[in-house]
Design a protein around this motif. Structure first.
Motif, PDB file in Angstrom:
ATOM      1  N   ALA A  72       0.843  -1.200   0.000  1.00  0.00           N
ATOM      2  CA  ALA A  72       0.000   0.000   0.000  1.00  0.00           C
ATOM      3  C   ALA A  72       0.872   1.243   0.000  1.00  0.00           C
ATOM      4  CB  ALA A  72      -0.909   0.002   1.228  1.00  0.00           C
ATOM      5  N   LEU A  73       0.335   2.332  -0.522  1.00  0.00           N
ATOM      6  CA  LEU A  73       1.034   3.609  -0.476  1.00  0.00           C
ATOM      7  C   LEU A  73       1.147   4.043   0.988  1.00  0.00           C
ATOM      8  CD1 LEU A  73       2.059   5.704  -2.619  1.00  0.00           C
ATOM      9  CD2 LEU A  73      -0.123   6.892  -2.267  1.00  0.00           C
ATOM     10  N   PRO A  74       2.354   4.347   1.480  1.00  0.00           N
ATOM     11  CA  PRO A  74       2.515   4.637   2.918  1.00  0.00           C
ATOM     12  C   PRO A  74       2.015   6.027   3.293  1.00  0.00           C
ATOM     13  CG  PRO A  74       4.606   4.910   1.811  1.00  0.00           C
ATOM     14  CD  PRO A  74       3.648   4.402   0.763  1.00  0.00           C
ATOM     15  N   LEU A  75       0.732   6.245   3.060  1.00  0.00           N
ATOM     16  CA  LEU A  75       0.155   7.583   3.194  1.00  0.00           C
ATOM     17  C   LEU A  75      -1.138   7.531   3.987  1.00  0.00           C
ATOM     18  CD1 LEU A  75       0.299  10.588   2.283  1.00  0.00           C
ATOM     19  CD2 LEU A  75      -0.964   9.913   0.238  1.00  0.00           C
ATOM     20  N   HIS A  76      -1.274   8.471   4.922  1.00  0.00           N
ATOM     21  CA  HIS A  76      -2.482   8.640   5.736  1.00  0.00           C
ATOM     22  C   HIS A  76      -3.179   9.906   5.270  1.00  0.00           C
ATOM     23  CE1 HIS A  76      -4.233   9.549  10.026  1.00  0.00           C
ATOM     24  NE2 HIS A  76      -5.169   9.200   9.166  1.00  0.00           N
ATOM     25  N   LEU A  77      -4.422   9.773   4.838  1.00  0.00           N
ATOM     26  CA  LEU A  77      -5.204  10.913   4.379  1.00  0.00           C
ATOM     27  C   LEU A  77      -6.167  11.343   5.474  1.00  0.00           C
ATOM     28  CD1 LEU A  77      -6.108  12.820   2.042  1.00  0.00           C
ATOM     29  CD2 LEU A  77      -7.763  11.050   1.412  1.00  0.00           C
ATOM     30  N   LEU A  78      -6.012  12.575   5.948  1.00  0.00           N
ATOM     31  CA  LEU A  78      -6.961  13.165   6.892  1.00  0.00           C
ATOM     32  C   LEU A  78      -7.913  14.020   6.068  1.00  0.00           C
ATOM     33  CD1 LEU A  78      -4.151  12.724   8.511  1.00  0.00           C
ATOM     34  CD2 LEU A  78      -5.257  14.105  10.266  1.00  0.00           C
ATOM     35  N   LEU A  97      -6.169   4.123  -5.659  1.00  0.00           N
ATOM     36  CA  LEU A  97      -4.822   4.664  -5.825  1.00  0.00           C
ATOM     37  C   LEU A  97      -3.831   4.113  -4.798  1.00  0.00           C
ATOM     38  CD1 LEU A  97      -5.711   8.377  -6.644  1.00  0.00           C
ATOM     39  CD2 LEU A  97      -4.611   6.740  -8.184  1.00  0.00           C
ATOM     40  N   GLY A  98      -4.308   3.322  -3.835  1.00  0.00           N
ATOM     41  CA  GLY A  98      -3.394   2.627  -2.940  1.00  0.00           C
ATOM     42  C   GLY A  98      -3.220   3.198  -1.558  1.00  0.00           C
ATOM     43  N   ILE A  99      -4.063   4.145  -1.157  1.00  0.00           N
ATOM     44  CA  ILE A  99      -3.923   4.775   0.166  1.00  0.00           C
ATOM     45  C   ILE A  99      -3.930   3.723   1.271  1.00  0.00           C
ATOM     46  CG2 ILE A  99      -6.389   5.097   0.612  1.00  0.00           C
ATOM     47  CD1 ILE A  99      -3.872   7.871   1.138  1.00  0.00           C
ATOM     48  N   ALA A 100      -3.135   3.957   2.320  1.00  0.00           N
ATOM     49  CA  ALA A 100      -3.072   3.000   3.429  1.00  0.00           C
ATOM     50  C   ALA A 100      -4.113   3.266   4.502  1.00  0.00           C
ATOM     51  CB  ALA A 100      -1.675   3.019   4.057  1.00  0.00           C
ATOM     52  N   LYS A 101      -4.459   4.554   4.718  1.00  0.00           N
ATOM     53  CA  LYS A 101      -5.359   4.882   5.822  1.00  0.00           C
ATOM     54  C   LYS A 101      -6.082   6.187   5.534  1.00  0.00           C
ATOM     55  CE  LYS A 101      -5.239   5.793  10.843  1.00  0.00           C
ATOM     56  NZ  LYS A 101      -4.335   5.916  12.029  1.00  0.00           N
ATOM     57  N   ARG A 138      -6.189  -4.920  -5.029  1.00  0.00           N
ATOM     58  CA  ARG A 138      -5.292  -4.659  -3.907  1.00  0.00           C
ATOM     59  C   ARG A 138      -5.203  -5.877  -3.012  1.00  0.00           C
ATOM     60  NH1 ARG A 138      -5.735   1.068  -0.897  1.00  0.00           N
ATOM     61  NH2 ARG A 138      -4.474  -0.216   0.493  1.00  0.00           N
ATOM     62  N   THR A 139      -4.074  -6.007  -2.340  1.00  0.00           N
ATOM     63  CA  THR A 139      -3.901  -7.058  -1.347  1.00  0.00           C
ATOM     64  C   THR A 139      -4.393  -6.606   0.021  1.00  0.00           C
ATOM     65  OG1 THR A 139      -1.953  -7.800  -2.534  1.00  0.00           O
ATOM     66  CG2 THR A 139      -2.230  -8.633  -0.311  1.00  0.00           C
ATOM     67  N   THR A 140      -4.261  -5.308   0.286  1.00  0.00           N
ATOM     68  CA  THR A 140      -4.660  -4.759   1.583  1.00  0.00           C
ATOM     69  C   THR A 140      -5.887  -3.874   1.422  1.00  0.00           C
ATOM     70  OG1 THR A 140      -3.183  -2.867   1.257  1.00  0.00           O
ATOM     71  CG2 THR A 140      -2.304  -4.771   2.458  1.00  0.00           C
ATOM     72  N   ILE A 141      -6.666  -3.791   2.476  1.00  0.00           N
ATOM     73  CA  ILE A 141      -7.811  -2.888   2.514  1.00  0.00           C
ATOM     74  C   ILE A 141      -7.416  -1.691   3.368  1.00  0.00           C
ATOM     75  CG2 ILE A 141     -10.244  -2.660   3.133  1.00  0.00           C
ATOM     76  CD1 ILE A 141     -10.331  -5.759   3.108  1.00  0.00           C
ATOM     77  N   PRO A 142      -7.596  -0.470   2.877  1.00  0.00           N
ATOM     78  CA  PRO A 142      -7.197   0.676   3.696  1.00  0.00           C
ATOM     79  C   PRO A 142      -8.004   0.750   4.984  1.00  0.00           C
ATOM     80  CG  PRO A 142      -8.509   1.389   1.826  1.00  0.00           C
ATOM     81  CD  PRO A 142      -8.200  -0.062   1.605  1.00  0.00           C
ATOM     82  N   GLU A 143      -7.369   1.197   6.026  1.00  0.00           N
ATOM     83  CA  GLU A 143      -8.072   1.408   7.288  1.00  0.00           C
ATOM     84  C   GLU A 143      -8.904   2.681   7.177  1.00  0.00           C
ATOM     85  OE1 GLU A 143      -7.151   2.452  11.989  1.00  0.00           O
ATOM     86  OE2 GLU A 143      -5.505   1.934  10.628  1.00  0.00           O
ATOM     87  N   ILE A 144     -10.199   2.580   7.443  1.00  0.00           N
ATOM     88  CA  ILE A 144     -11.064   3.757   7.501  1.00  0.00           C
ATOM     89  C   ILE A 144     -11.365   4.024   8.966  1.00  0.00           C
ATOM     90  CG2 ILE A 144     -13.173   4.849   6.693  1.00  0.00           C
ATOM     91  CD1 ILE A 144     -11.311   3.983   4.430  1.00  0.00           C
TER      92      ILE A 144
END
Length: 244
Positions: A72-78, A97-101, A138-144
């Protein structure tokens, strides 16, 4: 031919199970039978998996070898909460787009009825992220994360590279901030950067002061004023060229 990919509802080290709508889709639409091979995400990894049994309630797989995947893209979106249909679109595209969180933020200018309803929307946002993860393979699901007041979110933020999209900043671009950011020396799946995007009407002066106190760097995406969902996707796309 590319194999279909599913994300397991439950799993053990050697098996994975699809339930509910996923099981129905496999059983009724794809007419799956024992012995067929699919790609299954289970236990945080992608596997080649063989169907062991099929019913409309569940499909059981035996997990075989682990397959190579992208992180995942090592990015946290606030992301400040805004109109829910636009918010859902932003979450879906950010996931693709691959966001992590993603943390939905309750800002001062978040409309009152949206702030009051945001918690109830959290599960829907997570379902959207799950479906978008499947669609984009994707292999991972972003944390919401649960919708959070801005002050609490800033106090909890642990990344070393904190970037604030600001309508008042004219000099420092997002690209410049990313180029000058601290390198990642931690584990490969560690989130290293955070980007904050405000609500319609922008952040209040008091909120800007909070960001400054917590060492967030204001940046610009350019001379145009973008809708929040457009700014989110543009920022993630730019970040991916530096962080992927």
């Amino acid at each position: 031919m590319t194999r279909r990919r599913f994300i397991a509802d439950t799993s053990t080290p050697t098996t994975a199970t699809l339930l509910g709508d996923q099981a129905v889709h496999l059983a009724r639409v794809l007419r799956a039978t024992p012995g067929q091979i699919y790609d299954i995400v289970a236990n945080g990894f992608l596997h080649r998996a063989e169907i062991t049994s099929v019913t409309e309630d569940q499909v059981l797989f035996t997990l075989h070898e682990e397959l190579e995947t992208d992180a995942a893209l090592p990015l946290h979106l606030l992301l400040a909460v805004f109109k829910f249909d636009h918010m859902e679109w932003a979450i879906e595209k950010a996931t693709e787009l691959g966001i992590a969180k993603i943390t939905p933020i309750l800002a001062r200018r978040t409309e009152k009825h949206l702030a009051q309803s945001a918690l109830k929307r959290s599960e829907r946002w997570r379902r959207i992220a799950l479906e978008a993860s499947k669609q984009s393979r994707r292999t991972t699901i972003p944390e919401i994360h649960t919708p959070t007041p801005l002050k609490s979110a800033l106090e909890q933020e642990a990344t070393s590279n904190r970037i604030l999209l600001s309508e008042t900043e004219q000099a420092t671009t997002l690209t410049t901030a990313l180029e000058n950011s601290k390198p990642n020396h931690g584990p490969g799946n560690q989130i290293t950067h955070a980007i904050a995007i405000g609500p319609e009407g922008g952040w209040t002066p008091e909120e800007i002061s909070l960001f400054t106190q917590h060492q967030w760097q204001p940046v610009t995406l350019g001379p145009r004023i973008l809708r929040a969902e457009t700014a989110a996707i543009a920022a993630i796309a730019i970040a991916s060229t530096h962080l992927a």
